[in-house]
Design an enzyme around this catalytic site. Sequence first.
Site, PDB file in Angstrom:
ATOM      1  N   PRO A   2       0.826  -1.218   0.000  1.00 20.69           N
ATOM      2  CA  PRO A   2       0.000   0.000   0.000  1.00 20.69           C
ATOM      3  C   PRO A   2       0.859   1.267   0.000  1.00 20.69           C
ATOM      4  CG  PRO A   2      -0.320  -1.283   2.029  1.00 20.69           C
ATOM      5  CD  PRO A   2       0.532  -2.096   1.127  1.00 20.69           C
ATOM      6  N   GLU A   3       0.427   2.235  -0.802  1.00 16.95           N
ATOM      7  CA  GLU A   3       1.164   3.491  -0.941  1.00 16.95           C
ATOM      8  C   GLU A   3       0.287   4.625  -0.380  1.00 16.95           C
ATOM      9  OE1 GLU A   3       2.813   3.747  -4.971  1.00 16.95           O
ATOM     10  OE2 GLU A   3       2.704   1.583  -5.134  1.00 16.95           O
ATOM     11  N   LYS A  58       3.737   6.257   4.071  1.00 20.15           N
ATOM     12  CA  LYS A  58       2.913   5.048   4.001  1.00 20.15           C
ATOM     13  C   LYS A  58       2.508   4.571   5.405  1.00 20.15           C
ATOM     14  CE  LYS A  58       5.557   3.699  -0.102  1.00 20.15           C
ATOM     15  NZ  LYS A  58       6.545   2.734  -0.652  1.00 20.15           N
ATOM     16  N   ARG A 110       3.251  -9.322   8.617  1.00 16.02           N
ATOM     17  CA  ARG A 110       4.451 -10.154   8.792  1.00 16.02           C
ATOM     18  C   ARG A 110       5.714  -9.320   8.599  1.00 16.02           C
ATOM     19  NH1 ARG A 110       3.000 -14.779  10.192  1.00 16.02           N
ATOM     20  NH2 ARG A 110       0.850 -15.404   9.769  1.00 16.02           N
ATOM     21  N   ARG A 259      13.393  -3.307  -9.363  1.00 17.53           N
ATOM     22  CA  ARG A 259      11.985  -2.967  -9.162  1.00 17.53           C
ATOM     23  C   ARG A 259      11.245  -3.135 -10.471  1.00 17.53           C
ATOM     24  NH1 ARG A 259      10.301   0.162  -4.975  1.00 17.53           N
ATOM     25  NH2 ARG A 259      11.861   0.667  -3.407  1.00 17.53           N
TER      26      ARG A 259
END
Length: 269
Positions: A2-3, A58, A110, A259
């Site tokens: 999530p950004e 974030k 996690r 990336r």
Amino acid sequence: MPELPEMETYRLQLTPLIQGMTITGVEVTRPKSLNVEPERFAQALTGSRIVRIDRRAKHLIFLLATGEVLLLHLMLGGSLFYGSAEEKPDRTAQVVIDFGTKNLYFIGLRLGYLHLHKLADLESLLSKLGPEPLESDFTFDEFQQVLKGKKGSLKVTLVDQTVLSGIGNCYSDEICFYAGLLPIRKVPSFNIEELNRLYQAMRTVLHEAIGYGGYMDSPLFAGDRLTGGFDARCRVYDREGEPCMRCRHPLIKVEVSSRKCFYCANCQI
Ligand SMILES: [Zn+2]
């Protein structure tokens, strides 16, 4: 992961649900997700109230009435759910915060974490983060300042949290596409007109993504129709081989500093 738009969507939707609510209990099944002993964590939270939810980069920041804060980072695979035990999705929650009959579930925590801190320590904990791209005082001049001296590719620079806050793999590609600029280009190669396009694209895309609820694939609560609405609207991210919506050229995927990076090699320059 999530950004900014995903975390902002959580903040906007969670605030009316839990702001002012008293915490009635805490369950921790993965103590490693915390930075204190589960007993200390439960003691600090139980009986206290959520005064406010803030977002920085974030992170979500839950301000408690005791003056302590919870600092959340979901990292990869983390998500939130708010509701009753019956409504909860069939996934393991590592931490659960109870508000009477409804609970806030921290799922897939996690790599992510939920840390308890003193409010006074927050500033130094977050001090390395770059500016928030949507702050009203983050002007084009400021944007040029933060990119000054950066030598790397645009992709790597946009996702660097010490340069700008909250942009990750998905929105860096979406912003570059919207601006019509190649993410693989080095930052010093952009002229002022291109940088201005990039700045405008960044603000437009992030605002748009928040408006459509970001790309998370699971709802925050039963009946939540906002969360995840932007997923289908991503223009390039995860669309390798699909036709570019501007020029119909197939989109490509490359690796930039390990990336994933998606773009149109035809109309992004
Ligand atoms: Zn194209």
